[in-house]
Design a protein around this motif. Structure first.
Motif, PDB file in Angstrom:
ATOM      1  N   ALA A  69       8.268   8.176   4.859  1.00 38.75           N
ATOM      2  CA  ALA A  69       7.098   8.154   5.750  1.00 38.75           C
ATOM      3  C   ALA A  69       6.389   9.502   5.754  1.00 38.75           C
ATOM      4  O   ALA A  69       5.155   9.557   5.753  1.00 38.75           O
ATOM      5  CB  ALA A  69       7.525   7.757   7.159  1.00 38.75           C
ATOM      6  N   ALA A  70       7.154  10.594   5.745  1.00 37.78           N
ATOM      7  CA  ALA A  70       6.546  11.926   5.712  1.00 37.78           C
ATOM      8  C   ALA A  70       5.755  12.122   4.420  1.00 37.78           C
ATOM      9  O   ALA A  70       4.664  12.717   4.430  1.00 37.78           O
ATOM     10  CB  ALA A  70       7.627  13.002   5.851  1.00 37.78           C
ATOM     11  N   ALA A  77       1.941   2.258  -7.136  1.00 36.53           N
ATOM     12  CA  ALA A  77       2.753   1.881  -5.979  1.00 36.53           C
ATOM     13  C   ALA A  77       4.114   2.551  -6.081  1.00 36.53           C
ATOM     14  O   ALA A  77       4.783   2.458  -7.114  1.00 36.53           O
ATOM     15  CB  ALA A  77       2.919   0.367  -5.919  1.00 36.53           C
ATOM     16  N   LYS A  78       4.513   3.238  -5.017  1.00 41.59           N
ATOM     17  CA  LYS A  78       5.825   3.879  -4.988  1.00 41.59           C
ATOM     18  C   LYS A  78       6.789   2.977  -4.233  1.00 41.59           C
ATOM     19  O   LYS A  78       6.490   2.482  -3.159  1.00 41.59           O
ATOM     20  CB  LYS A  78       5.749   5.240  -4.298  1.00 41.59           C
ATOM     21  CG  LYS A  78       7.069   5.977  -4.365  1.00 41.59           C
ATOM     22  CD  LYS A  78       6.917   7.428  -4.056  1.00 41.59           C
ATOM     23  CE  LYS A  78       8.215   8.157  -4.308  1.00 41.59           C
ATOM     24  NZ  LYS A  78       8.077   9.575  -4.086  1.00 41.59           N
ATOM     25  N   ARG A  79       7.944   2.790  -4.817  1.00 45.04           N
ATOM     26  CA  ARG A  79       8.965   1.913  -4.226  1.00 45.04           C
ATOM     27  C   ARG A  79      10.175   2.750  -3.847  1.00 45.04           C
ATOM     28  O   ARG A  79      10.753   3.432  -4.689  1.00 45.04           O
ATOM     29  CB  ARG A  79       9.342   0.853  -5.239  1.00 45.04           C
ATOM     30  CG  ARG A  79      10.276  -0.179  -4.716  1.00 45.04           C
ATOM     31  CD  ARG A  79      10.481  -1.247  -5.760  1.00 45.04           C
ATOM     32  NE  ARG A  79      11.200  -2.344  -5.165  1.00 45.04           N
ATOM     33  CZ  ARG A  79      11.471  -3.455  -5.782  1.00 45.04           C
ATOM     34  NH1 ARG A  79      11.070  -3.637  -7.031  1.00 45.04           N
ATOM     35  NH2 ARG A  79      12.143  -4.409  -5.186  1.00 45.04           N
ATOM     36  N   LEU A  80      10.549   2.693  -2.589  1.00 44.94           N
ATOM     37  CA  LEU A  80      11.695   3.430  -2.079  1.00 44.94           C
ATOM     38  C   LEU A  80      12.981   2.856  -2.673  1.00 44.94           C
ATOM     39  O   LEU A  80      13.194   1.645  -2.666  1.00 44.94           O
ATOM     40  CB  LEU A  80      11.745   3.334  -0.549  1.00 44.94           C
ATOM     41  CG  LEU A  80      12.912   3.995   0.161  1.00 44.94           C
ATOM     42  CD1 LEU A  80      12.899   5.503  -0.057  1.00 44.94           C
ATOM     43  CD2 LEU A  80      12.872   3.675   1.649  1.00 44.94           C
ATOM     44  N   ARG A  81      13.817   3.738  -3.202  1.00 41.35           N
ATOM     45  CA  ARG A  81      15.109   3.310  -3.757  1.00 41.35           C
ATOM     46  C   ARG A  81      16.072   3.011  -2.606  1.00 41.35           C
ATOM     47  O   ARG A  81      16.244   3.819  -1.706  1.00 41.35           O
ATOM     48  CB  ARG A  81      15.706   4.397  -4.646  1.00 41.35           C
ATOM     49  CG  ARG A  81      17.103   4.012  -5.149  1.00 41.35           C
ATOM     50  CD  ARG A  81      17.674   5.037  -6.069  1.00 41.35           C
ATOM     51  NE  ARG A  81      16.864   4.988  -7.175  1.00 41.35           N
ATOM     52  CZ  ARG A  81      16.187   5.914  -7.897  1.00 41.35           C
ATOM     53  NH1 ARG A  81      16.252   6.889  -7.764  1.00 41.35           N
ATOM     54  NH2 ARG A  81      15.407   5.843  -8.830  1.00 41.35           N
ATOM     55  N   LEU A  82      16.675   1.867  -2.650  1.00 39.29           N
ATOM     56  CA  LEU A  82      17.634   1.475  -1.625  1.00 39.29           C
ATOM     57  C   LEU A  82      19.050   1.710  -2.132  1.00 39.29           C
ATOM     58  O   LEU A  82      19.297   1.793  -3.327  1.00 39.29           O
ATOM     59  CB  LEU A  82      17.447   0.006  -1.261  1.00 39.29           C
ATOM     60  CG  LEU A  82      16.072  -0.356  -0.705  1.00 39.29           C
ATOM     61  CD1 LEU A  82      15.995  -1.857  -0.455  1.00 39.29           C
ATOM     62  CD2 LEU A  82      15.760   0.418   0.554  1.00 39.29           C
ATOM     63  N   VAL A 127      -3.533  10.718  -6.473  1.00 41.50           N
ATOM     64  CA  VAL A 127      -4.049   9.367  -6.240  1.00 41.50           C
ATOM     65  C   VAL A 127      -4.417   9.197  -4.779  1.00 41.50           C
ATOM     66  O   VAL A 127      -3.829   9.804  -3.890  1.00 41.50           O
ATOM     67  CB  VAL A 127      -3.029   8.272  -6.653  1.00 41.50           C
ATOM     68  CG1 VAL A 127      -2.780   8.301  -8.140  1.00 41.50           C
ATOM     69  CG2 VAL A 127      -1.732   8.400  -5.895  1.00 41.50           C
ATOM     70  N   ARG A 128      -5.438   8.363  -4.526  1.00 36.91           N
ATOM     71  CA  ARG A 128      -5.893   8.122  -3.153  1.00 36.91           C
ATOM     72  C   ARG A 128      -4.964   7.109  -2.492  1.00 36.91           C
ATOM     73  O   ARG A 128      -4.672   6.045  -3.039  1.00 36.91           O
ATOM     74  CB  ARG A 128      -7.322   7.585  -3.153  1.00 36.91           C
ATOM     75  CG  ARG A 128      -7.883   7.354  -1.762  1.00 36.91           C
ATOM     76  CD  ARG A 128      -9.350   7.002  -1.797  1.00 36.91           C
ATOM     77  NE  ARG A 128      -9.649   5.815  -2.560  1.00 36.91           N
ATOM     78  CZ  ARG A 128      -9.796   4.589  -2.028  1.00 36.91           C
ATOM     79  NH1 ARG A 128      -9.686   4.410  -0.735  1.00 36.91           N
ATOM     80  NH2 ARG A 128     -10.069   3.569  -2.807  1.00 36.91           N
ATOM     81  N   PHE A 129      -4.494   7.447  -1.300  1.00 30.73           N
ATOM     82  CA  PHE A 129      -3.613   6.573  -0.525  1.00 30.73           C
ATOM     83  C   PHE A 129      -4.445   5.459   0.091  1.00 30.73           C
ATOM     84  O   PHE A 129      -5.445   5.719   0.743  1.00 30.73           O
ATOM     85  CB  PHE A 129      -2.936   7.397   0.575  1.00 30.73           C
ATOM     86  CG  PHE A 129      -2.024   6.584   1.450  1.00 30.73           C
ATOM     87  CD1 PHE A 129      -0.719   6.326   1.069  1.00 30.73           C
ATOM     88  CD2 PHE A 129      -2.469   6.079   2.658  1.00 30.73           C
ATOM     89  CE1 PHE A 129       0.125   5.577   1.874  1.00 30.73           C
ATOM     90  CE2 PHE A 129      -1.632   5.340   3.476  1.00 30.73           C
ATOM     91  CZ  PHE A 129      -0.337   5.087   3.069  1.00 30.73           C
ATOM     92  N   ILE A 130      -4.049   4.190  -0.121  1.00 26.45           N
ATOM     93  CA  ILE A 130      -4.790   3.084   0.493  1.00 26.45           C
ATOM     94  C   ILE A 130      -3.942   2.281   1.462  1.00 26.45           C
ATOM     95  O   ILE A 130      -4.463   1.462   2.186  1.00 26.45           O
ATOM     96  CB  ILE A 130      -5.440   2.143  -0.551  1.00 26.45           C
ATOM     97  CG1 ILE A 130      -4.396   1.513  -1.461  1.00 26.45           C
ATOM     98  CG2 ILE A 130      -6.501   2.875  -1.345  1.00 26.45           C
ATOM     99  CD1 ILE A 130      -4.944   0.400  -2.319  1.00 26.45           C
ATOM    100  N   GLY A 131      -2.643   2.505   1.505  1.00 25.00           N
ATOM    101  CA  GLY A 131      -1.830   1.773   2.457  1.00 25.00           C
ATOM    102  C   GLY A 131      -0.365   1.728   2.099  1.00 25.00           C
ATOM    103  O   GLY A 131       0.067   2.249   1.074  1.00 25.00           O
ATOM    104  N   CYS A 132       0.383   1.083   2.974  1.00 25.94           N
ATOM    105  CA  CYS A 132       1.827   0.966   2.814  1.00 25.94           C
ATOM    106  C   CYS A 132       2.217  -0.475   3.138  1.00 25.94           C
ATOM    107  O   CYS A 132       1.696  -1.077   4.078  1.00 25.94           O
ATOM    108  CB  CYS A 132       2.515   1.928   3.779  1.00 25.94           C
ATOM    109  SG  CYS A 132       4.304   1.850   3.703  1.00 25.94           S
ATOM    110  N   VAL A 133       3.118  -1.028   2.334  1.00 23.86           N
ATOM    111  CA  VAL A 133       3.579  -2.397   2.520  1.00 23.86           C
ATOM    112  C   VAL A 133       5.100  -2.369   2.554  1.00 23.86           C
ATOM    113  O   VAL A 133       5.728  -1.677   1.761  1.00 23.86           O
ATOM    114  CB  VAL A 133       3.117  -3.304   1.359  1.00 23.86           C
ATOM    115  CG1 VAL A 133       3.651  -4.710   1.519  1.00 23.86           C
ATOM    116  CG2 VAL A 133       1.614  -3.312   1.262  1.00 23.86           C
ATOM    117  N   GLY A 134       5.686  -3.115   3.447  1.00 23.63           N
ATOM    118  CA  GLY A 134       7.133  -3.231   3.506  1.00 23.63           C
ATOM    119  C   GLY A 134       7.553  -4.675   3.362  1.00 23.63           C
ATOM    120  O   GLY A 134       6.969  -5.551   3.986  1.00 23.63           O
TER     121      GLY A 134
END
Length: 82
Positions: A56-57, A36-41, A71-78
């Motif tokens: 998003a890109a 899981a990749k987490r965007l740095r705020l 890795v296979r992309f399975i989704g995005c959670v916010g």
């Protein structure tokens, strides 16, 4: 997703090994573990529109990849912490 261990960190965020118990079926042998990749705020806990657009890109590119080396992309959670 439940974080297990940090795998790495880059300019825009960090990547974690996480336990997954969602509805999508994982590849055999994954044992319920996903990356899981987490965007740095920013310090004020916000992300600029540009940060979000770049993230998003990257997700669009990951979704399009079909390689044994990616890795296979399975989704995005916010969500917000707290």
């Amino acid at each position: 997703l439940k974080p297990v261990s940090k795998l790495g960190e880059g300019t825009f965020g960090s990547v974690w090994a996480c336990k997954y118990s969602g509805p999508k079926k994982l590849d055999e042998g994954a044992n319920g573990v996903v990356a899981a990749k987490r965007l740095r705020l920013r310090p004020d806990a916000s992300a600029s529109e540009r940060d979000i657009a770049n993230f998003a890109a990257e997700l669009v590119l990951l979704k399009a990849c079909a390689s044994v080396h990616v890795v296979r992309f399975i989704g995005c959670v916010g969500y917000k912490d707290g």
